[in-house]
Design a protein around this motif. Structure first.
Motif, mmCIF file in Angstrom:
data_model
loop_
_atom_site.group_PDB
_atom_site.id
_atom_site.type_symbol
_atom_site.label_atom_id
_atom_site.label_comp_id
_atom_site.label_asym_id
_atom_site.label_seq_id
_atom_site.Cartn_x
_atom_site.Cartn_y
_atom_site.Cartn_z
ATOM 1 N N ASN A 1 20.854 60.417 50.535
ATOM 2 C CA ASN A 1 19.671 59.948 49.811
ATOM 3 C C ASN A 1 20.062 59.690 48.353
ATOM 4 N N LYS A 2 20.013 58.415 47.972
ATOM 5 C CA LYS A 2 20.477 58.039 46.632
ATOM 6 C C LYS A 2 19.353 58.134 45.614
ATOM 7 N N MET A 3 19.728 58.373 44.363
ATOM 8 C CA MET A 3 18.781 58.409 43.262
ATOM 9 C C MET A 3 18.794 57.098 42.473
ATOM 10 N N SER A 4 19.789 56.255 42.714
ATOM 11 C CA SER A 4 19.836 54.928 42.123
ATOM 12 C C SER A 4 20.642 54.031 43.053
ATOM 13 N N ARG A 5 20.694 52.763 42.751
ATOM 14 C CA ARG A 5 21.228 51.787 43.698
ATOM 15 C C ARG A 5 22.686 52.016 44.066
ATOM 16 N N ASN A 6 23.550 52.251 43.062
ATOM 17 C CA ASN A 6 24.995 52.230 43.275
ATOM 18 C C ASN A 6 25.630 53.601 43.124
ATOM 19 N N ILE A 7 26.518 53.935 44.050
ATOM 20 C CA ILE A 7 27.379 55.110 43.916
ATOM 21 C C ILE A 7 28.759 54.593 43.552
ATOM 22 N N LEU A 8 29.183 54.849 42.308
ATOM 23 C CA LEU A 8 30.433 54.282 41.810
ATOM 24 C C LEU A 8 31.633 55.171 42.072
ATOM 25 N N ALA A 9 31.400 56.470 42.293
ATOM 26 C CA ALA A 9 32.512 57.383 42.577
ATOM 27 C C ALA A 9 31.987 58.571 43.375
ATOM 28 N N LEU A 10 32.836 59.064 44.294
ATOM 29 C CA LEU A 10 32.517 60.257 45.086
ATOM 30 C C LEU A 10 33.693 61.204 45.029
ATOM 31 N N ASN A 11 33.439 62.472 44.655
ATOM 32 C CA ASN A 11 34.483 63.491 44.599
ATOM 33 C C ASN A 11 34.014 64.746 45.316
ATOM 34 N N TYR A 12 34.812 65.223 46.254
ATOM 35 C CA TYR A 12 34.489 66.458 46.979
ATOM 36 C C TYR A 12 35.114 67.644 46.263
ATOM 37 N N SER A 13 34.326 68.709 46.103
ATOM 38 C CA SER A 13 34.805 69.939 45.478
ATOM 39 C C SER A 13 34.893 71.033 46.531
ATOM 40 N N PRO A 14 36.096 71.413 46.971
ATOM 41 C CA PRO A 14 36.225 72.496 47.951
ATOM 42 C C PRO A 14 35.847 73.863 47.392
ATOM 43 N N VAL A 15 35.705 73.973 46.060
ATOM 44 C CA VAL A 15 35.316 75.247 45.451
ATOM 45 C C VAL A 15 33.938 75.678 45.934
ATOM 46 N N ASP A 16 32.990 74.737 45.965
ATOM 47 C CA ASP A 16 31.620 75.058 46.371
ATOM 48 C C ASP A 16 31.098 74.117 47.454
ATOM 49 N N LYS A 17 32.015 73.296 48.045
ATOM 50 C CA LYS A 17 31.645 72.338 49.106
ATOM 51 C C LYS A 17 30.542 71.382 48.649
ATOM 52 N N MET A 18 30.662 70.923 47.416
ATOM 53 C CA MET A 18 29.719 69.965 46.860
ATOM 54 C C MET A 18 30.373 68.587 46.781
ATOM 55 N N LEU A 19 29.548 67.573 46.929
ATOM 56 C CA LEU A 19 29.991 66.189 46.783
ATOM 57 C C LEU A 19 29.387 65.648 45.495
ATOM 58 N N HIS A 20 30.256 65.301 44.543
ATOM 59 C CA HIS A 20 29.811 64.843 43.227
ATOM 60 C C HIS A 20 29.833 63.320 43.184
ATOM 61 N N ALA A 21 28.669 62.728 42.932
ATOM 62 C CA ALA A 21 28.527 61.273 42.899
ATOM 63 C C ALA A 21 28.177 60.812 41.492
ATOM 64 N N TYR A 22 28.775 59.699 41.080
ATOM 65 C CA TYR A 22 28.437 59.076 39.802
ATOM 66 C C TYR A 22 27.646 57.814 40.114
ATOM 67 N N CYS A 23 26.368 57.799 39.706
ATOM 68 C CA CYS A 23 25.430 56.758 40.140
ATOM 69 C C CYS A 23 24.779 56.078 38.936
ATOM 70 N N ASP A 24 25.308 54.936 38.546
ATOM 71 C CA ASP A 24 24.684 54.141 37.478
ATOM 72 C C ASP A 24 24.372 54.993 36.249
ATOM 73 N N SER A 25 25.366 55.695 35.747
ATOM 74 C CA SER A 25 25.334 56.544 34.543
ATOM 75 C C SER A 25 24.780 57.948 34.788
ATOM 76 N N TYR A 26 24.268 58.224 36.004
ATOM 77 C CA TYR A 26 23.755 59.558 36.315
ATOM 78 C C TYR A 26 24.756 60.342 37.151
ATOM 79 N N MET A 27 24.773 61.656 36.948
ATOM 80 C CA MET A 27 25.619 62.551 37.726
ATOM 81 C C MET A 27 24.753 63.261 38.757
#
Length: 461
Positions: free
Chosen positions: A427-453
């Motif tokens: 479920n996106k918060m804005s139109r574009n996801i420009l980068a996706l990074n998985y963090s095995p520390v806490d099993k989180m997926l970090h997305a950079y979406c049109d200037s928002y984290m």
């Protein structure tokens, strides 16, 4: 006899004179017993409903949740630091360094609480106004339902409920047990099952600025930096960057307080060693990224400031010739995608020999880093919007709509198995996801979406 003949002729003459004209005009008068439908009132209701939808958005709820999550993480860290301080008590004097750390944390907590209070006041005011408006709209709609004398609207509502019940019945009838799937990847928690969230949604200190970039955590942080976060923003034409920005905690990132601040790679931008493209990762205290104007991976050590280079195979596409794409456009300078998981750093790219299909290689640590094992896939890179790694499995996403992105593809580096039908939705918060990074520390997926984290929780079998 003559008299009898004259009478019919007179009758004919009279009827002829009274015949209707060749272009008759007919007027009907209709008396409508129903009240006139209030179209103006309906349009007013529609306008007010649209305004409510604009004011009440998922982003506002997520902003509160992000602030609360940041505060929770900071309080846990404060408790740990206070425990350290107590152990350092020699009866007369506490550790000066620990006191300084706690003082900074208290300042950060105050800033976080101030922002939380301000956001809470704004949301409370918005909730009260919206509640009153909804009460008014409900009364208006109940009033207008009286004009539905033929029960058309009510009939549609009944049909909708029946269709919903029928769909539930069919789903229960056709339900089958999920097949047993063998363990995948190189870690114990197996294949990806679902993505929940978002958990964090923040613009940091640059609201609306720097549309392209990446952020996340270091999966193998240096001692004392376990809670740190990083952010890289494309500060030049959405293509280049020359520094990485560091935050001491999640709460610091949310409220936009960068400490220790920027670590500069080069003084100008773009130039040698400039970061090219948004798909970057931090691992083991070093930033991995696409070197400026090269088909190479750069490794920038944040401590020594040294840059080492890893040349990719001949024919690797670079300089915005093999980008990730959505339905309407491609994301510039996304030829190389760096990724991290439990085992280290990976690079996703394509070559002329592979006809545009995704290629995955392991990046082996060293001075300089070297290219390890390589895998070739059957998925076309420009049909993909982004990729990430988790447990030795490559996952690819595609654009579905403005609100939804789909994780549709996976490649298991252990078994070599490809799947094209994952059907896991983000479920996106804005139109574009420009980068996706998985963090095995806490099993989180970090997305950079049109200037928002934005961050999501990954659920594994």
């Amino acid at each position: 006899m003559k008299l009898l003949l004259i009478l019919p002729l007179c009758a004919v003459f009279t009827l002829t004179r009274q015949a209707p004209s060749p272009n008759p005009k007919c007027a009907c008068q209709v008396n409508n017993s129903e009240k006139e439908f209030p179209h103006d009132k309906l349009r007013a209701v529609e306008r007010n409903t649209t305004n409510c939808n604009k004011n009440i958005t998922p982003q506002k709820t997520l902003e509160m949740e992000s602030l609360l999550l940041g505060l929770e993480r900071r309080l846990i860290q404060l408790h740990k630091d206070v425990s350290v301080l107590e152990r350092e008590d020699d009866g007369e004097m506490y550790g000066v360094l620990s006191l300084f750390v706690i003082e900074n944390e208290m300042i950060e907590i105050k800033q976080l609480i101030d922002k939380l209070n301000s956001t809470t006041r704004d949301n409370r005011r918005l909730t009260e106004d919206t509640s009153q408006e909804l009460t008014h709209l409900h009364a208006e709609m109940v009033e207008m339902e009286k004009f539905d004398t033929m029960q058309v609207v009510r009939g549609r509502q009944v049909n909708k409920r029946l269709k919903s019940d029928l769909k539930v019945c069919k789903s229960a009838l056709n339900a089958t047990a999920a097949p047993t799937v063998p363990p995948q990847g190189v870690c114990s928690h197996g294949r990806l099952r679902n993505v929940t969230g978002p958990r964090v949604y923040t613009a940091g200190e640059y609201a609306g600025s720097y549309s392209y970039g990446a952020w996340g955590r270091d999966p193998r942080p240096q001692p004392g930096k376990e809670s740190w976060y990083w952010r890289v923003m494309m500060t030049s034409s959405n293509k280049y960057a020359n520094y990485v920005r560091l935050y001491s905690s999640l709460s610091a990132l949310i409220i936009g307080v960068s400490n220790p601040g920027n670590v500069e790679i080069s003084s100008s931008n773009p130039t040698t060693n400039t970061i090219q493209g948004p798909n970057n990762v931090l691992y083991g205290g070093a930033l991995y990224y696409n070197c400026y104007n090269q088909d190479s991976v750069c490794r920038f050590n944040l401590t020594t400031k040294a840059v080492s280079t890893l040349k990719l195979p001949k024919g690797t596409r670079y300089n915005s010739k093999a980008n990730f794409c959505n339905l309407d456009e491609c994301y510039p300078f996304t030829d190389l995608d760096l990724a991290t998981d439990e085992s280290g750093v990976w690079v996703v790219y394509t070559t002329t020999q592979d006809f545009g299909n995704l290629v995955l290689s392991k990046v082996e640590e060293g001075q300089p880093p070297t290219l390890g094992q390589t895998w070739r896939t059957s998925v076309y890179k420009q049909g993909v919007s982004n990729t990430f790694m988790a447990c030795g499995i490559l996952y690819a996403t595609r654009f579905v709509s403005v609100e939804v992105e789909e994780i549709f593809y996976s490649f298991d580096t252990t078994t070599g198995r490809e799947r094209f039908n994952l059907g896991i939705f983000i479920n996106k918060m804005s139109r574009n996801i420009l980068a996706l990074n998985y963090s095995p520390v806490d099993k989180m997926l970090h997305a950079y979406c049109d200037s928002y984290m934005v961050s999501y929780k990954l659920l594994f079998l």
